[in-house]
Write an enzyme that holds these catalytic residues in place. Structure first.
Site, PDB file in Angstrom:
ATOM      1  CG  HIS A  65      38.495  41.169  37.508  1.00 32.99           C
ATOM      2  ND1 HIS A  65      37.585  41.184  38.359  1.00 32.99           N
ATOM      3  CD2 HIS A  65      37.900  41.749  36.822  1.00 32.99           C
ATOM      4  CE1 HIS A  65      38.031  42.477  38.964  1.00 32.99           C
ATOM      5  NE2 HIS A  65      38.158  43.018  37.485  1.00 32.99           N
ATOM      6  CB  CYS A 189      35.967  48.715  37.135  1.00 35.82           C
ATOM      7  SG  CYS A 189      35.290  47.171  36.975  1.00 35.82           S
TER       8      CYS A 189
END
Length: 677
Positions: A65, A189
């Protein structure tokens, strides 16, 4: 999930063999739907994210991603692989692959939807249903939430009821009953889309199973909702599962804390809960007192000691560099305006004339000297800060100033910073009464740690370090001929090895340490010149290569090449990173070869540099400027020629299809190499 995923974005028979080919196959479906405008540019962003941390998760899941300017709207593509594809998970290949594409400025609502998918991936029934589904439309509907696995709702309700009953049974009923152990957690993250929310879900599930009250604050790209201060105050322990700095970390000061990477929060949440309970039982507490910065606390995510040490040192160097650049350029400008005798000028407090050029030269020189005076204290202070947060600043600065005063120099600053950080961390492990926790980071820790660091620097280690620093300076000053050229080669290789990374920073710090005085030696200025020249080569070489052999580079790389001209000329080695990320096995060796040539020639020509930065903009301040530019041009040509040869050799290798090519061309190798190292 709306139209974020449709049947056209599902491939239940994904035939790709590598993670790069899988990303390309799924991204091509996004391009066909008009969701991605530049396939190669988008894949470069995916590869850059993958290089930060593998996106494979235990349980057979791969979730590449990124956020990218080449994405028109938030999009999700799903592929199912019968053979499995290695995404770096500890338990083996992934058979369920989700490619998440978010625009660079994605709105909160869409990112919230993407985060809900990440939470679903922690549900075994959801993943089992995806493995069993037999048509693309049903798979898309399942991911959107239009269809639900038969057992998910019932099991979720049962789990919720069980958790509520357990909490009620274990709660404080007002008659002295024991309340459950309470934990607050933060997850984050780099992109704030997937792992952030998967770690949050895993921790919450593990908390229910362990019978503890666990509340998570996911700090994602869509923003975050701060935990109630009362909840934090009542918590018995803290879990940080993150790969980017925790925002507003000071809210969690003084509690038993477990600090790990975000993947640990996904893969071993039960162990983290057990660890924080153990710390609480032993009375261990930490005192993080500041919010996040780009380089803060980088060594606290489960790294080994060597990695932590490197990151702590880079923290200090990163904060020191702006002082080096500002002070060095001011000193250089002072010399340029006032002449080489300007260092003997009286203080501008005593004599300053608005109409005399020498007075302005003296002013610039003396301001630069003050800025340079901060180098060693800032280095030491922020090494300690990287290790122990704000409580490390005071002993770090004190130790650094002592190192500066006793002529222990750069080495003394390194040692003082490590001593200060280590001493603070040791003090923080001492069990103290809760009533004293509030004054520990403000009064007790700075007082005791400064006393210990000062004693060690003045009485124990300061003198040996000062002698070692003097020995290194004398050795540098004695370099000439072949030895100087070999040093130039070594520094050139280091500057181009990781393009602004730790090895590059070590070479740069070595050079700036030599000129971080008001009267540096010629040898030190030659080293500084070689380092800056070599650091300019990689982006300039890549820029020239995109002009000479345009077809060897993707459209995105061709655009990056235009920017690389300016970045290279400005001594910003990071301008070559987009090229290295896409093809490290060819770009990095070519860059190192060019940097070695330039470093060697610069030393051989005897070029000198008083300024620590500036690129071509400080050429008037360089000794032997014409020969210096020749050295840079020679290294640039070497890098350009070598990268063209290496890329041409790859393109001449038959057997690959266009779909497998990192450049999207038909003539690519049969065995495709990874996009990012």
């Amino acid at each position: 999930m709306s139209e974020m995923i449709t049947a056209d974005l599902v491939d239940l028979d994904l035939s790709a063999q590598t993670k790069d080919a899988a990303a390309r196959a799924l991204a091509e479906r996004m391009v066909a739907k008009g969701r991605v405008t530049d396939l190669d540019g988008f894949l470069a962003d995916v590869a850059a994210r993958e290089a930060q941390m593998p996106t494979g998760l235990d349980g057979g899941i791969g979730i590449p991603h990124c956020r990218s300017e080449h994405v028109t709207e938030p999009t999700l593509a799903f592929g199912r692989s019968a053979a499995g594809i290695d995404f770096g998970a500890a338990d083996g290949p992934a058979d369920l692959i989700f490619l998440i594409a978010a625009p660079a400025g994605a709105d909160d609502a869409h990112l919230t939807i993407l985060s809900s998918l990440a939470r679903q991936l922690m549900n075994d029934e959801f993943t089992a249903a995806l493995r069993a589904v037999d048509d693309a439309e049903s798979a898309a509907a399942l991911i959107r939430g239009d269809e639900a696995p038969a057992t998910v709702a019932d099991d979720s309700a049962a789990a919720s009821a069980a958790a509520s009953a357990e909490a009620a049974a274990g709660s404080d009923d007002g008659d002295g009953g024991a309340r459950p152990f309470r934990i607050v957690a933060v997850t984050s993250c780099p992109t704030g889309i997937a792992h952030t929310y998967m770690a949050a879900e895993a921790l919450e599930n593990a908390g229910r199973e362990a019978g503890v009250e666990l509340v998570v604050e996911p700090q994602g790209s869509a923003g975050f909702t701060r935990l109630d201060p009362a909840v934090i105050a009542d918590a018995d322990g803290v879990i940080f599962a993150h790969d980017v700095p925790v925002r507003e970390k000071e809210r969690f000061a003084g509690k038993p804390t477990v600090d790990v990477g975000v993947k640990a929060g996904i893969n071993k949440p039960a162990q983290l809960i057990a660890d924080v309970r153990g710390k609480a039982e032993r009375g261990e507490s930490s005192a993080p007192a500041t919010g996040g910065t780009p380089v803060e606390r980088a060594g606290e995510s489960g790294d080994n000691y060597g990695t932590k040490l490197r990151k702590w040192l880079m923290t200090g160097v990163s904060y020191m560099v702006p002082f080096v650049a500002a002070g060095g350029l001011l000193l250089a400008l002072g010399f340029a305006i006032g002449g080489w005798e300007i260092n003997k000028a009286p203080s501008v407090m005593e004599h300053f004339s608005w109409t005399q050029v020498d007075s302005w030269g003296a002013l610039l020189f003396q301001i630069g000297g003050v800025a340079f005076g901060f180098l060693i204290p800032v280095l030491a202070g922020y090494i300690a800060y990287g290790m122990a947060d704000r409580p490390g600043l005071v002993p770090g600065f004190v130790g650094g100033m002592i190192a500066s005063n006793i002529a222990a120099g750069f080495l003394g600053g390194l040692v003082a910073g490590l001593l200060a950080g280590g001493i603070v961390l040791s003090i923080q492990k001492i069990k103290i009464p809760p009533v004293l926790r509030g004054i520990m980071p403000v009064v007790v820790i700075p007082l005791i740690s400064s006393l210990i660091v000062g004693f060690l620097m003045f009485v124990v280690v300061g003198k040996p370090i000062a002698e070692a620093q003097k020995g290194m300076t004398d050795w540098l000053a004695g370099l000439s001929g072949t030895n100087a050229i070999l040093l130039g080669v070594l520094l050139g290789l280091m500057m181009c090895f990781d393009l602004g990374g730790p090895v590059n920073k070590v070479a740069y710090a070595f050079a700036t340490a030599g000129i971080a005085v008001q009267d540096p030696s010629d040898a030190a200025m030659k080293v500084m010149a070689a380092v800056m020249a070599a650091g300019m080569v990689p982006p300039l070489g890549m820029a020239l290569a995109t002009v000479v052999r345009k077809k060897l580079f993707t459209p995105a790389e061709q655009e990056n090449g235009k920017a690389a001209w300016v970045l290279g000329a400005s001594f910003i080695s990071e301008g070559a990173i987009p090229f290295a990320a896409a093809d490290p096995l060819r770009v990095i060796p070519a860059s190192m070869a060019g940097g070695a040539v330039t470093g060697a020639l610069s030393m051989a020509f005897g070029a000198t540099l008083r300024a620590p930065h500036g690129g071509i903009f400080v050429v008037p301040l360089i000794g032997s400027p014409f020969l210096y530019l020749i050295a840079i041009a020679a290294g640039t040509c070497v890098t350009t020629a070598l990268v063209i040869v290496l890329k041409s050799m790859r393109k001449q290798t038959p057997g690959a299809t266009a779909a497998e090519s990192p450049e999207g061309t038909a003539a690519t190798p049969a065995k495709k190499e990874p996009v990012a190292a």
